[in-house]
Scaffold this motif. Structure first.
Motif, PDB file in Angstrom:
ATOM      1  N   THR A  17       5.304  17.217  10.579  1.00 26.04           N
ATOM      2  CA  THR A  17       4.371  16.934  11.676  1.00 26.04           C
ATOM      3  C   THR A  17       3.193  17.898  11.708  1.00 26.04           C
ATOM      4  OG1 THR A  17       5.853  18.198  13.056  1.00 26.04           O
ATOM      5  CG2 THR A  17       5.949  15.804  13.305  1.00 26.04           C
ATOM      6  N   GLN A  18       3.384  19.124  11.218  1.00 24.70           N
ATOM      7  CA  GLN A  18       2.253  20.049  11.302  1.00 24.70           C
ATOM      8  C   GLN A  18       1.286  19.884  10.126  1.00 24.70           C
ATOM      9  OE1 GLN A  18       5.267  20.797  10.530  1.00 24.70           O
ATOM     10  NE2 GLN A  18       5.471  22.577   9.195  1.00 24.70           N
ATOM     11  N   ARG A  19       1.521  18.843   9.288  1.00 20.23           N
ATOM     12  CA  ARG A  19       0.596  18.608   8.168  1.00 20.23           C
ATOM     13  C   ARG A  19      -0.098  17.269   8.330  1.00 20.23           C
ATOM     14  NH1 ARG A  19       1.347  22.477   4.669  1.00 20.23           N
ATOM     15  NH2 ARG A  19      -0.160  21.537   3.277  1.00 20.23           N
ATOM     16  N   GLU A  20      -1.308  17.166   7.768  1.00 17.78           N
ATOM     17  CA  GLU A  20      -1.957  15.864   7.774  1.00 17.78           C
ATOM     18  C   GLU A  20      -2.495  15.541   6.388  1.00 17.78           C
ATOM     19  OE1 GLU A  20      -6.211  15.247   9.601  1.00 17.78           O
ATOM     20  OE2 GLU A  20      -5.160  16.718  10.799  1.00 17.78           O
ATOM     21  N   VAL A  21      -2.660  14.243   6.141  1.00 21.83           N
ATOM     22  CA  VAL A  21      -3.085  13.797   4.821  1.00 21.83           C
ATOM     23  C   VAL A  21      -4.593  13.958   4.686  1.00 21.83           C
ATOM     24  CG1 VAL A  21      -3.325  11.780   3.328  1.00 21.83           C
ATOM     25  CG2 VAL A  21      -1.181  12.189   4.553  1.00 21.83           C
ATOM     26  N   VAL A  22      -5.005  14.593   3.585  1.00 20.74           N
ATOM     27  CA  VAL A  22      -6.430  14.723   3.301  1.00 20.74           C
ATOM     28  C   VAL A  22      -6.864  13.622   2.327  1.00 20.74           C
ATOM     29  CG1 VAL A  22      -8.247  16.264   2.468  1.00 20.74           C
ATOM     30  CG2 VAL A  22      -6.279  17.224   3.646  1.00 20.74           C
ATOM     31  N   HIS A  23      -6.057  13.390   1.307  1.00 16.10           N
ATOM     32  CA  HIS A  23      -6.369  12.331   0.337  1.00 16.10           C
ATOM     33  C   HIS A  23      -5.087  11.619  -0.084  1.00 16.10           C
ATOM     34  CE1 HIS A  23     -10.417  13.841  -0.535  1.00 16.10           C
ATOM     35  NE2 HIS A  23      -9.898  15.052  -0.641  1.00 16.10           N
ATOM     36  N   ILE A  24      -5.225  10.333  -0.313  1.00 21.40           N
ATOM     37  CA  ILE A  24      -4.178   9.608  -1.046  1.00 21.40           C
ATOM     38  C   ILE A  24      -4.894   8.922  -2.200  1.00 21.40           C
ATOM     39  CG2 ILE A  24      -2.443   7.789  -0.990  1.00 21.40           C
ATOM     40  CD1 ILE A  24      -2.349   8.188   2.022  1.00 21.40           C
ATOM     41  N   ILE A  25      -4.619   9.372  -3.392  1.00 22.10           N
ATOM     42  CA  ILE A  25      -5.374   8.882  -4.538  1.00 22.10           C
ATOM     43  C   ILE A  25      -4.455   8.122  -5.479  1.00 22.10           C
ATOM     44  CG2 ILE A  25      -6.747   9.607  -6.520  1.00 22.10           C
ATOM     45  CD1 ILE A  25      -7.438  12.113  -4.791  1.00 22.10           C
ATOM     46  N   PRO A  26      -4.673   6.814  -5.654  1.00 27.98           N
ATOM     47  CA  PRO A  26      -3.860   6.070  -6.610  1.00 27.98           C
ATOM     48  C   PRO A  26      -4.195   6.559  -8.016  1.00 27.98           C
ATOM     49  CG  PRO A  26      -5.170   4.591  -5.228  1.00 27.98           C
ATOM     50  CD  PRO A  26      -5.689   5.974  -5.018  1.00 27.98           C
ATOM     51  N   ARG A  27      -3.162   6.886  -8.801  1.00 23.55           N
ATOM     52  CA  ARG A  27      -3.408   7.386 -10.162  1.00 23.55           C
ATOM     53  C   ARG A  27      -3.262   6.290 -11.197  1.00 23.55           C
ATOM     54  NH1 ARG A  27      -2.406  11.494 -12.331  1.00 23.55           N
ATOM     55  NH2 ARG A  27      -0.504  10.745 -13.287  1.00 23.55           N
ATOM     56  N   ALA A  28      -2.205   5.499 -11.064  1.00 28.54           N
ATOM     57  CA  ALA A  28      -1.976   4.425 -12.032  1.00 28.54           C
ATOM     58  C   ALA A  28      -0.976   3.449 -11.430  1.00 28.54           C
ATOM     59  CB  ALA A  28      -1.433   4.999 -13.338  1.00 28.54           C
ATOM     60  N   TYR A  29      -0.903   2.272 -12.023  1.00 26.77           N
ATOM     61  CA  TYR A  29      -0.009   1.238 -11.508  1.00 26.77           C
ATOM     62  C   TYR A  29       1.011   0.843 -12.565  1.00 26.77           C
ATOM     63  CZ  TYR A  29      -3.441   0.982  -7.817  1.00 26.77           C
ATOM     64  OH  TYR A  29      -4.270   1.306  -6.779  1.00 26.77           O
ATOM     65  N   ILE A  30       2.131   0.324 -12.092  1.00 30.27           N
ATOM     66  CA  ILE A  30       3.191  -0.138 -12.984  1.00 30.27           C
ATOM     67  C   ILE A  30       3.536  -1.557 -12.527  1.00 30.27           C
ATOM     68  CG2 ILE A  30       5.573   0.260 -13.755  1.00 30.27           C
ATOM     69  CD1 ILE A  30       5.030   3.237 -12.709  1.00 30.27           C
ATOM     70  N   VAL A  31       3.443  -2.520 -13.446  1.00 29.86           N
ATOM     71  CA  VAL A  31       3.754  -3.900 -13.095  1.00 29.86           C
ATOM     72  C   VAL A  31       4.983  -4.327 -13.893  1.00 29.86           C
ATOM     73  CG1 VAL A  31       2.938  -6.291 -13.100  1.00 29.86           C
ATOM     74  CG2 VAL A  31       1.334  -4.430 -12.609  1.00 29.86           C
ATOM     75  N   ASP A  32       6.054  -4.657 -13.205  1.00 31.25           N
ATOM     76  CA  ASP A  32       7.326  -5.053 -13.833  1.00 31.25           C
ATOM     77  C   ASP A  32       7.704  -4.075 -14.947  1.00 31.25           C
ATOM     78  OD1 ASP A  32       7.389  -7.137 -12.101  1.00 31.25           O
ATOM     79  OD2 ASP A  32       6.810  -8.671 -13.562  1.00 31.25           O
ATOM     80  N   GLY A  33       7.546  -2.791 -14.674  1.00 30.28           N
ATOM     81  CA  GLY A  33       7.978  -1.776 -15.638  1.00 30.28           C
ATOM     82  C   GLY A  33       6.924  -1.385 -16.660  1.00 30.28           C
ATOM     83  N   THR A  34       5.819  -2.127 -16.769  1.00 29.33           N
ATOM     84  CA  THR A  34       4.772  -1.746 -17.721  1.00 29.33           C
ATOM     85  C   THR A  34       3.883  -0.686 -17.080  1.00 29.33           C
ATOM     86  OG1 THR A  34       4.790  -3.978 -18.600  1.00 29.33           O
ATOM     87  CG2 THR A  34       2.875  -2.616 -19.144  1.00 29.33           C
ATOM     88  N   GLU A  35       3.849   0.488 -17.734  1.00 32.35           N
ATOM     89  CA  GLU A  35       3.170   1.628 -17.112  1.00 32.35           C
ATOM     90  C   GLU A  35       1.697   1.724 -17.501  1.00 32.35           C
ATOM     91  OE1 GLU A  35       5.119   5.304 -17.179  1.00 32.35           O
ATOM     92  OE2 GLU A  35       7.106   4.452 -16.830  1.00 32.35           O
ATOM     93  N   GLY A  36       0.993   2.603 -16.808  1.00 31.15           N
ATOM     94  CA  GLY A  36      -0.362   3.000 -17.207  1.00 31.15           C
ATOM     95  C   GLY A  36      -1.432   1.965 -16.912  1.00 31.15           C
ATOM     96  N   ILE A  37      -1.190   1.059 -15.962  1.00 31.47           N
ATOM     97  CA  ILE A  37      -2.186   0.038 -15.641  1.00 31.47           C
ATOM     98  C   ILE A  37      -3.183   0.622 -14.647  1.00 31.47           C
ATOM     99  CG2 ILE A  37      -2.509  -2.220 -14.525  1.00 31.47           C
ATOM    100  CD1 ILE A  37       0.327  -2.875 -15.716  1.00 31.47           C
ATOM    101  N   ARG A  38      -4.468   0.417 -14.939  1.00 34.98           N
ATOM    102  CA  ARG A  38      -5.488   1.011 -14.070  1.00 34.98           C
ATOM    103  C   ARG A  38      -5.897   0.076 -12.949  1.00 34.98           C
ATOM    104  NH1 ARG A  38      -8.274   5.510 -17.508  1.00 34.98           N
ATOM    105  NH2 ARG A  38      -6.305   6.618 -17.700  1.00 34.98           N
ATOM    106  N   ASP A  39      -5.936  -1.228 -13.227  1.00 36.43           N
ATOM    107  CA  ASP A  39      -6.314  -2.178 -12.185  1.00 36.43           C
ATOM    108  C   ASP A  39      -5.393  -3.393 -12.280  1.00 36.43           C
ATOM    109  OD1 ASP A  39      -7.378  -3.865 -10.375  1.00 36.43           O
ATOM    110  OD2 ASP A  39      -9.364  -4.016 -11.318  1.00 36.43           O
TER     111      ASP A  39
END
Ligand SMILES: Nc1ncnc2c1ncn2[C@@H]1O[C@H](COP(=O)(O)OP(=O)(O)OP(=O)(O)O)[C@@H](O)[C@H]1O
Ligand SMILES: [Mg+2]
Length: 444
Positions: free
Chosen positions: A120-142
């Motif tokens: 509770t004493q912390r707040e979010v400054v950034h949430i940055i998506p790094r990469a996506y995984i679709v059905d187990g396939t890694e490293g997807i950017r969009d």
């Protein structure tokens, strides 16, 4: 009317306000810079709101006078040891019956990633998506438009202590400025001195400021690890005060004028090895130092002067530099990415200007090291194209990228909308309609 972007960097040493005008939504021309000595800031954090606000107001006024522009809002950097970061994964089932991933699925996945317990004493400054995984396939950017059942996102979440963040916001507001956005300083500096290629190949940004050093590790195009080391330029100066018994101003002067982070000046010419060691024989005594290596300086005793050998000066600086490099190395090990960072280390901040620090680091760590100069500005850019201004320039570039009217970036602040500046603005376009552009700005 042309859009104008303003940045305020509240550092431990300096407060710097820069006004720049946006051209074709692509480039920035610096209109004016306002700089003043920092007050009320300790190790990157506001410790006295009145003093900090007055320093901010002074730098804003100077920038207004230099640019002829009235400043109402600004992008502001946040830093300090209260900042923490973690990588978190969010998972959702793709909602569309035909299993095509929509921006809405992406937004849900990012929201799932931020469901991690944040005290509770912390707040979010950034949430940055790094990469996506679709059905187990890694490293997807969009992933939008791809087909799948299961969408995962890897995010980097930066949090800070609520009180430290609120005190910074209050200081800026008390100076009469609303905050467009708060940006983690090393992330901003990264915008100014790193290329997309650096971030893809893996790179460490090291911002050596007045009393802290920020470390940010970028891999696969995105931020991976951020942390703060409690050593900065002022520690080099106080070491000189302590060992050489000089006033602080003299120590700072000696560091800036003569200092190097490596000591290889021979302390004294070598003795004649064939000569027997006989204290009574004048020929066996140590030879005199080369007068060029002696610096005349005052001492802590008023009116008393001393000769300081350059070898001693640099030996003191090197000892502190080695400690800093070791701490950076430990940080890299903690990040789990040491040895895999092909672009090596990029140094910024005033401390990066210490001659041969890059060389020492290269020698100790065996990786490429360069000093990063902020790039990407026109106009009066030469006033701020040196390492101490990387953060200021980066904040402007951040404003350029993320400040458009339909900026999807704010989406991620809305859940935490705390009513300051543009945060949590009502009536914006729904999150998923803005998300795609937003992702593009982060993911090459
Ligand atoms: N040429 C130089 N050689 C060595 N140190 C330098 C040089 N130029 C500046 N510094 C040091 O850089 C430090 C200030 O750096 P900078 O302006 O990046 O700090 P800041 O952003 O105000 O601080 P912080 O980021 O810690 O809040 C001072 O300690 C100063 O002595
Ligand atoms: Mg700084």
């Amino acid at each position: 009317m042309r859009r104008t972007v303003v940045s305020i960097e509240v550092g431990t040493t300096k407060v710097c306000t820069v006004v720049a005008q946006v051209h074709n939504e692509r480039s920035l021309n610096v209109l004016g810079v306002g700089m003043t000595q920092s007050k009320g800031i300790d190790r990157g954090v506001v410790v006295n709101i009145e003093e900090a606000a007055s320093a901010i107001a002074t730098s804003v006024e100077k920038a207004e006078r230099a640019s002829g522009y009235r400043i109402d809002t600004a992008y502001v950097g946040v830093a300090g040891q209260h900042i923490a970061s973690l990588n978190s994964r969010g998972v959702v089932a793709v909602s569309n019956p035909d299993h095509e991933i929509t921006p809405h699925d992406v937004a849900r996945a990012v929201e799932a990633a931020q469901a991690v317990a944040i005290p509770t004493q912390r707040e979010v400054v950034h949430i940055i998506p790094r990469a996506y995984i679709v059905d187990g396939t890694e490293g997807i950017r969009d992933p939008v438009g791809m087909s799948g059942f299961r969408l995962e996102v890897e995010t980097h979440i930066v949090t800070g202590e609520v009180m430290a963040i609120q005190n910074l916001i209050k200081s800026v507001q008390r100076a009469g400025i609303e905050i467009d956005d708060l940006i983690l300083q090393p992330l901003a500096a990264g915008e100014a001195v790193l290329s997309d290629e650096d971030k893809d190949r893996g790179v460490v940004l090291v911002d050596i400021g007045g009393s802290t050093t920020d470390v940010a590790v970028f891999v696969q195009g995105g931020i991976w690890h951020t942390s703060v080391i409690p050593i900065g330029g002022s520690h080099f100066t106080s070491d000189l005060v302590y060992v050489l018994h000089t006033p602080h101003n003299t120590a700072e002067y000696l560091k800036l004028k003569y200092g190097e982070a490596m000591q290889d000046v021979p302390a004294l010419p070598p003795r004649d090895p064939d000569h027997p060691d006989d204290p009574d024989d004048p020929d066996s005594a140590l030879p005199e130092a080369n007068p060029d290596d002696l610096i005349d300086a005052d001492t802590l005793v008023v009116g008393e002067r001393q000769k300081i050998h350059r070898a001693l000066l640099n030996e003191i600086l090197q000892a502190r530099a080695e400690q800093l490099v070791e701490m950076i190395y430990n940080e890299l090990q903690r990040s789990g990415y040491d040895g895999m960072l092909q672009s090596g280390i990029v140094l910024t901040g005033g401390g990066a200007q210490l001659p041969r620090l890059d060389e020492l680091m290269r020698e100790m760590l065996g990786v490429p090291v360069r000093v990063g100069r902020p790039r990407g500005l026109g106009g009066l850019a030469e006033a701020i194209d040196t390492p101490p201004y990387a953060t200021s320039v980066g904040l402007l570039l951040w404003g350029l990228r993320h400040g458009q009217a339909d900026d999807p970036y704010y989406a991620y602040h809305q859940p935490y909308g705390n009513g300051y500046g543009s945060y949590g603005n009502e009536g914006r376009v729904p999150i998923y309609e803005r998300l795609k552009n937003w992702m593009r700005t982060f993911l090459p």
